[in-house]
Design a protein around this motif. Structure first.
Motif, PDB file in Angstrom:
ATOM      1  N   TYR A  13      16.424  22.037  43.982  1.00 15.56           N
ATOM      2  CA  TYR A  13      16.672  21.325  42.687  1.00 15.56           C
ATOM      3  C   TYR A  13      15.770  22.119  41.512  1.00 15.56           C
ATOM      4  O   TYR A  13      15.491  21.473  40.513  1.00 15.56           O
ATOM      5  N   SER A 195      14.422  18.069  33.521  1.00 17.39           N
ATOM      6  CA  SER A 195      14.320  18.606  34.670  1.00 17.39           C
ATOM      7  C   SER A 195      13.214  18.273  35.478  1.00 17.39           C
ATOM      8  O   SER A 195      12.344  17.527  35.061  1.00 17.39           O
ATOM      9  N   ALA A 277      12.627  12.918  46.756  1.00 16.10           N
ATOM     10  CA  ALA A 277      13.646  14.056  46.903  1.00 16.10           C
ATOM     11  C   ALA A 277      14.323  13.997  48.247  1.00 16.10           C
ATOM     12  O   ALA A 277      15.472  13.956  48.144  1.00 16.10           O
ATOM     13  N   VAL A 282      18.708  15.022  46.556  1.00 14.63           N
ATOM     14  CA  VAL A 282      18.774  15.985  45.489  1.00 14.63           C
ATOM     15  C   VAL A 282      18.968  17.495  45.940  1.00 14.63           C
ATOM     16  O   VAL A 282      17.983  17.958  46.763  1.00 14.63           O
ATOM     17  N   GLN A 283      19.997  18.370  45.615  1.00 18.76           N
ATOM     18  CA  GLN A 283      20.185  19.762  45.857  1.00 18.76           C
ATOM     19  C   GLN A 283      20.318  20.612  44.888  1.00 18.76           C
ATOM     20  O   GLN A 283      20.657  21.815  45.025  1.00 18.76           O
ATOM     21  N   SER A 284      20.232  20.243  43.522  1.00 23.45           N
ATOM     22  CA  SER A 284      20.218  20.917  42.450  1.00 23.45           C
ATOM     23  C   SER A 284      19.593  20.336  41.228  1.00 23.45           C
ATOM     24  O   SER A 284      19.307  19.126  41.227  1.00 23.45           O
ATOM     25  N   ALA A 285      19.409  21.112  40.375  1.00 20.97           N
ATOM     26  CA  ALA A 285      18.656  20.597  38.907  1.00 20.97           C
ATOM     27  C   ALA A 285      19.586  19.611  38.082  1.00 20.97           C
ATOM     28  O   ALA A 285      19.143  18.692  37.766  1.00 20.97           O
ATOM     29  N   ASP A 287      21.536  17.579  40.004  1.00 23.71           N
ATOM     30  CA  ASP A 287      21.249  16.363  40.701  1.00 23.71           C
ATOM     31  C   ASP A 287      20.066  15.356  39.899  1.00 23.71           C
ATOM     32  O   ASP A 287      20.208  14.221  40.169  1.00 23.71           O
ATOM     33  N   VAL A 288      18.914  16.034  39.819  1.00 21.41           N
ATOM     34  CA  VAL A 288      17.908  15.608  39.170  1.00 21.41           C
ATOM     35  C   VAL A 288      18.138  14.601  38.078  1.00 21.41           C
ATOM     36  O   VAL A 288      17.881  13.687  37.758  1.00 21.41           O
TER      37      VAL A 288
END
Length: 394
Positions: A13, A195, A277, A282-285, A287-288
């Motif tokens: 992420y 982010s 986390a 979460v697996q990506s920016a 997702d954040v």
């Protein structure tokens, strides 16, 4: 493999500079720096960043060489942000960049200066230091022939304006009109969290100022180490330092306690963030950004301790009579200059007088506000003296 944070695997992420959304005005990429590292360098080279060296944190910048200024504070925030981002597998350049830029919109005399400019600008659209920071990097700094501002990446701009969370509820405020206008032309996703790197910068700010305000408060004689013994977080650490190292003098005891408190706060953020986390998956920016809460955070226990620590600092430091006296003087200086410049714009320096022309009263007030907000403490004091004290030549 070593467990050193220098070898932490990149988090899924984390922001990827190779996938940056780019800049509002397209430019060729640097051959030697990532887009986020380039943003950092642009911020460091601004006039606004240099002026932080004589803008106050709590004490007016001329009151002592040992106290923090906005510049030393920003450097401390950047150091914590970079270290924390590295340990979490995030993009350390982006976290450091946002940390370095987060305070460049602050006026002279710290929160007293901001309070006074808010009062002066109440009828003219208001004032907010976060908005001013954004305006500095998108409009007021003029260093390039093809655009105003610094033309920072989307991710850096997003982090600067919403590192503390979504800001949609603020867009109705007059002081946030500039953000609403900019967002209408270049969308920044103001309704989401920023982010993870921006969130790291926000927490690094909390870590830095809570610790250095303890250090500066004791140094200034506003309170003693003994008076901190019953304060959450710092009190137990002081007890431990004194127990383990009774040979240390008060200064080294204070510095060692502050060092340990920084470590405890950083460890707490790391633990809470990794736990969140894992819980959210979460697996990506993106997702954040899609979360309905912060990913990077203090644990509930740490947050409670910090609230009680800030209450102590508010009572014993930020509202100490010596600080109040300086705040009162600072507010009078800025109010008197603002009123004079608005009534007599021809006493502004030529560049600023030119900017004030062909504007309505609100527009002229904004120019005056921008001029004052860019001043250092020392320059504001000297400018006020020149304006209100007649120099008699013999």
């Amino acid at each position: 493999m070593s467990s050193s944070p220098f070898f932490v695997q990149r988090a899924p992420y984390a922001e990827d500079p190779a996938r940056s959304l780019g800049r509002r005005f397209p430019e060729d990429e640097s051959r030697t720096r990532t887009p986020f590292a380039r943003d950092r360098d642009r911020i460091i080279h601004t006039s606004a960043f240099r002026r932080l060296k004589e803008k106050t944190q709590v004490f007016v910048a001329h009151e002592g060489d040992n106290f923090r200024t906005r510049l030393t504070h920003s450097l401390e925030v950047a150091q914590v942000a970079r270290s924390l981002a590295t340990a979490l597998g995030l993009d350390s350049d982006l976290a450091e960049t946002i940390a370095l830029g987060h305070d460049i919109g602050h006026p002279p005399f710290g929160h007293a200066g901001e309070d006074e400019l808010q009062s002066c600008m109440k009828a003219y659209g208001g004032f907010d230091h976060n908005v001013q920071t954004f305006r500095v990097v998108t409009e007021l700094e003029r260093r390039y022939p093809d655009f105003s501002g610094l033309n920072l990446t989307w991710e850096t701009l997003e982090g600067i304006i919403k590192h503390n969370g979504p800001v949609t509820e603020k867009l109705g405020k007059p002081s946030w009109k500039a953000i609403s206008k900019y967002d209408s032309e270049y969308k920044l996703g103001l309704n989401t969290w920023a982010s993870a790197e921006a969130q790291v910068a926000a927490l690094a700010d909390d870590i830095a100022y809570n610790n250095h305000d303890i250090d500066d408060g004791v140094e200034a004689g506003l309170f003693t180490l003994d008076e901190l013994m019953d304060v959450p977080l710092i009190g137990p650490i002081l007890v431990a330092v004194r127990s383990e190292r009774p040979d240390l003098d008060p200064r080294l005891t204070r510095l060692e306690a502050v060092r340990r408190m920084i470590g405890a706060m950083v460890d707490d953020v790391m633990g809470e963030t990794l736990q969140r986390a894992a819980a959210t998956g979460v697996q990506s920016a993106q997702d954040v950004r899609a979360l309905d809460h912060a990913l990077v955070a203090f644990s509930p226990d740490m947050a409670e301790d910090l609230a009680r620590l800030r209450q102590f600092l508010h009572t014993r430091m930020y509202r100490h009579w010596r600080v109040n006296r300086t705040r009162s003087q600072a507010r009078r200086i800025l109010a008197e200059m603002f009123n004079l410049f608005l009534a007599e714009p021809d006493v502004l320096p030529s560049e600023w007088f030119a900017r004030s022309q062909n504007r309505d009263e609100a527009g002229r007030a904004r120019v005056v506000c921008d001029y004052i907000a860019g001043m250092t403490d020392r320059f504001a004091i000297e400018e006020h003296r020149k304006l209100f004290q007649l120099d008699v030549w013999n």
